[in-house]
Every structure is written in C-alpha cells, then in structure tokens.
Motif scaffolding. Structure first.
Motif, PDB file in Angstrom:
ATOM      1  N   GLU A   1      -4.479   8.632  -9.829  1.00  0.00           N
ATOM      2  CA  GLU A   1      -5.264   7.706 -10.643  1.00  0.00           C
ATOM      3  C   GLU A   1      -4.875   6.283 -10.289  1.00  0.00           C
TER       4      GLU A   1
ATOM      5  N   GLU B   1      -9.006  -2.147  -2.832  1.00  0.00           N
ATOM      6  CA  GLU B   1      -9.940  -1.064  -3.099  1.00  0.00           C
ATOM      7  C   GLU B   1      -9.706   0.104  -2.139  1.00  0.00           C
ATOM      8  N   GLU B   2      -9.354  -0.198  -0.909  1.00  0.00           N
ATOM      9  CA  GLU B   2      -9.058   0.863   0.045  1.00  0.00           C
ATOM     10  C   GLU B   2      -7.802   1.629  -0.365  1.00  0.00           C
ATOM     11  N   THR B   3      -6.807   0.921  -0.901  1.00  0.00           N
ATOM     12  CA  THR B   3      -5.610   1.599  -1.407  1.00  0.00           C
ATOM     13  C   THR B   3      -5.968   2.510  -2.570  1.00  0.00           C
ATOM     14  N   ARG B   4      -6.788   2.003  -3.485  1.00  0.00           N
ATOM     15  CA  ARG B   4      -7.242   2.834  -4.617  1.00  0.00           C
ATOM     16  C   ARG B   4      -7.963   4.081  -4.122  1.00  0.00           C
ATOM     17  N   ARG B   5      -8.817   3.907  -3.117  1.00  0.00           N
ATOM     18  CA  ARG B   5      -9.559   5.048  -2.574  1.00  0.00           C
ATOM     19  C   ARG B   5      -8.617   6.085  -1.991  1.00  0.00           C
ATOM     20  N   MET B   6      -7.595   5.623  -1.287  1.00  0.00           N
ATOM     21  CA  MET B   6      -6.626   6.541  -0.683  1.00  0.00           C
ATOM     22  C   MET B   6      -5.848   7.309  -1.752  1.00  0.00           C
TER      23      MET B   6
ATOM     24  N   GLU C   1      -6.883   7.993  -4.862  1.00  0.00           N
ATOM     25  CA  GLU C   1      -7.775   8.929  -5.540  1.00  0.00           C
ATOM     26  C   GLU C   1      -8.175  10.091  -4.635  1.00  0.00           C
ATOM     27  N   ALA C   2      -8.186   9.868  -3.324  1.00  0.00           N
ATOM     28  CA  ALA C   2      -8.477  10.954  -2.391  1.00  0.00           C
ATOM     29  C   ALA C   2      -7.399  12.028  -2.440  1.00  0.00           C
TER      30      ALA C   2
ATOM     31  N   THR D   1      -8.304  -1.081  -9.331  1.00  0.00           N
ATOM     32  CA  THR D   1      -8.141  -2.294  -8.546  1.00  0.00           C
ATOM     33  C   THR D   1      -8.208  -3.510  -9.454  1.00  0.00           C
TER      34      THR D   1
ATOM     35  N   ARG E   1       0.831  -1.208   0.000  1.00  0.00           N
ATOM     36  CA  ARG E   1       0.000   0.000   0.000  1.00  0.00           C
ATOM     37  C   ARG E   1       0.861   1.251   0.000  1.00  0.00           C
TER      38      ARG E   1
END
Length: 269
Positions: free
Chosen positions: A66, A54-59, A61-62, A69, A30
C-alpha cells in the motif's frame, strides 16, 4: 525477543525523495520505500517530481503493498505539513519518517562558493529535515512513538571532499540526529542517521560517472564491492523496525568499510 516486532506490519512511513530519476539502478529513496512496504508498512512516497514518486508507488502496489504519492517541496513548511497530513488522513497514524532528500550543492571552497547557492544547499540538505520533523513528530507522538531516519553521508564524517557545502551540510545532519534523539526520546521516538558511502545510483550516473571513475570508487573500501540504493534501503528498513528498538542517536555508515580504514587494502600490503 519480548516486545520486538521484526516487521512493520500496519505501520505508516513517509519517505522523502522517494522517486528515482531515470537511469541505471535505483535511488536510495525508492529502495527504502519499496523495502519498507515489503516489511509491511504503508508508505507515503513524497517527492518534488510527482512522476518519479508515482512510479515508486506503482512498483510497491505491483508487489501487493500500500502506498500513496505526495508531491511537495520539503524546503517549504506548508508542503511538509501537507505531506504529513496525507499520511494521517489516509491511514490515521504516522510511525516512521525517512529524511532522504539531498543534493550535491554548489562547488567551491570558502573563497569560491556562491553565497546564494550555499544558502540553498543548506536549506535542502539540513533545514528540510528539520521541517519534516516539525510536523511528523506530533503525528508520531499521537501514534505512541516512532522512528526518524536521516540520510547523511560518509562525507559528513571525514574530510577530503573537494567542495565545502556537501560535507558541511552532511556533518550538520549527523549532529542534528544526535540532538533530535535527545529531544524526542520522551515521546518514544528514535532518531538515527545512515551515512552512505559511494553507492551507485541514477543520480550518481547522471552526474557524469565514467566507467573508470566508477571502478575507482568501488576500490575505495574494504569490501571492494559496489553498493546500491538497495543497501541503503535495507539499513533504513532495519532502523525503522522493531529490531532496532534499542538504537537511537546512532550514526550508521553503510559504506563497505570505507570509514573503518586509514588506507586502502592494496596500500596495506
């Protein structure tokens, strides 16, 4: 500085094991994914646990980066192929691969270790990296080159581990890196290995790390400072970027100096 790009703007990277199990701190995968994105890369967060990736992707994008997942088991060739195709289908190229997946594996010496668990440990820790490279290298070649970073361990550089599988598999990663560096240099693909020391991550925490054990680990280095996934991720981002353009086949300990000494600082006084 001619020809050196300090960041990874518009490059595409795959990080396997990009999720991080719940717990204190952040995992190596991560951290690497987030730091690659901060450097400008578009990141495929691959993991067998979709929710963690998915949580890594969210972090990412926050923070304005870009990412996408890709759920998959990197011991399965078809999943490795699909992960690479996810990158090229979305962004049309692949520039970096971070082979981060690994497990502690079964306990025991050669006399004691379970044979099926031994084979599975080698499959996860070694063969998965070969499989990801099998599909990533052609995509990188088509993009004009790239970088592969394999995550090993200081256990692959030194003896003294209580179990046979882990140091054996991580030692294999070290020499696999050197061999890959030779094989793929003609395609302008650099291959390097990071060997983390005793960093504190959620996986380590879940393994039953007591405060006393954690403190003892901290003291087993020159710096006597506890490392984290962010320390490993920073080295990954460097080896994927242009500032490391003259490095390939290198083995980089990220270990607060643990492998640089034969005795601990308090033993030398």
């Amino acid at each position: 500085m001619d020809g050196i790009a300090e960041d990874l703007q518009d490059k595409v990277a795959i990080v396997t094991g990009a999720g991080s199990r719940p717990g204190e701190g952040v995992g190596n995968g991560r951290a690497a994914a987030i730091l690659l994105a901060r450097a400008g890369a578009r990141v495929v967060c691959a993991d067998s646990m979709a929710a963690w990736a998915e949580e890594t992707r969210r972090m990412i994008e926050a923070e304005g980066g870009e990412a996408l997942t890709a759920e998959g088991d990197v011991t399965r060739p078809e999943d490795c192929k699909r992960i690479v195709e996810a990158a090229t289908a979305r962004w049309g190229r692949l520039d970096a691969l971070v082979n981060n997946v690994g497990i502690g594996g079964p306990p025991g010496t050669a006399e004691e270790v379970d044979l099926e668990a031994w084979a599975q440990g080698l499959l996860v820790n070694v063969t998965s990296m070969m499989l990801m490279a099998k599909y990533a290298v052609p995509a990188m070649r088509a993009s004009g080159g790239g970088a592969i970073v394999n995550i090993g361990s200081v256990a692959g550089l030194r003896g003294g581990h209580p179990h046979l599988l882990y140091p054996t598999s991580k030692g294999a990663v070290v020499n696999m890196t050197r061999a890959m560096a030779v094989h793929h240099a003609k395609d302008r693909i650099r291959v390097n290995c990071i060997c983390p020391g005793m960093v504190y991550t959620p996986m380590v925490q879940k393994g039953g790390m007591t405060p006393e054990m954690r403190e003892a680990r901290r003291k087993r280095s020159i710096l006597q400072v506890e490392g984290s996934g962010w320390d490993v991720g920073a080295a990954v981002a460097f080896l994927c970027g242009g500032n490391s353009r003259w490095m390939t086949g290198t083995i980089v300990p990220v270990d607060a100096g643990t492998t640089a000494i034969a005795a601990l600082p308090d033993e030398m006084r």
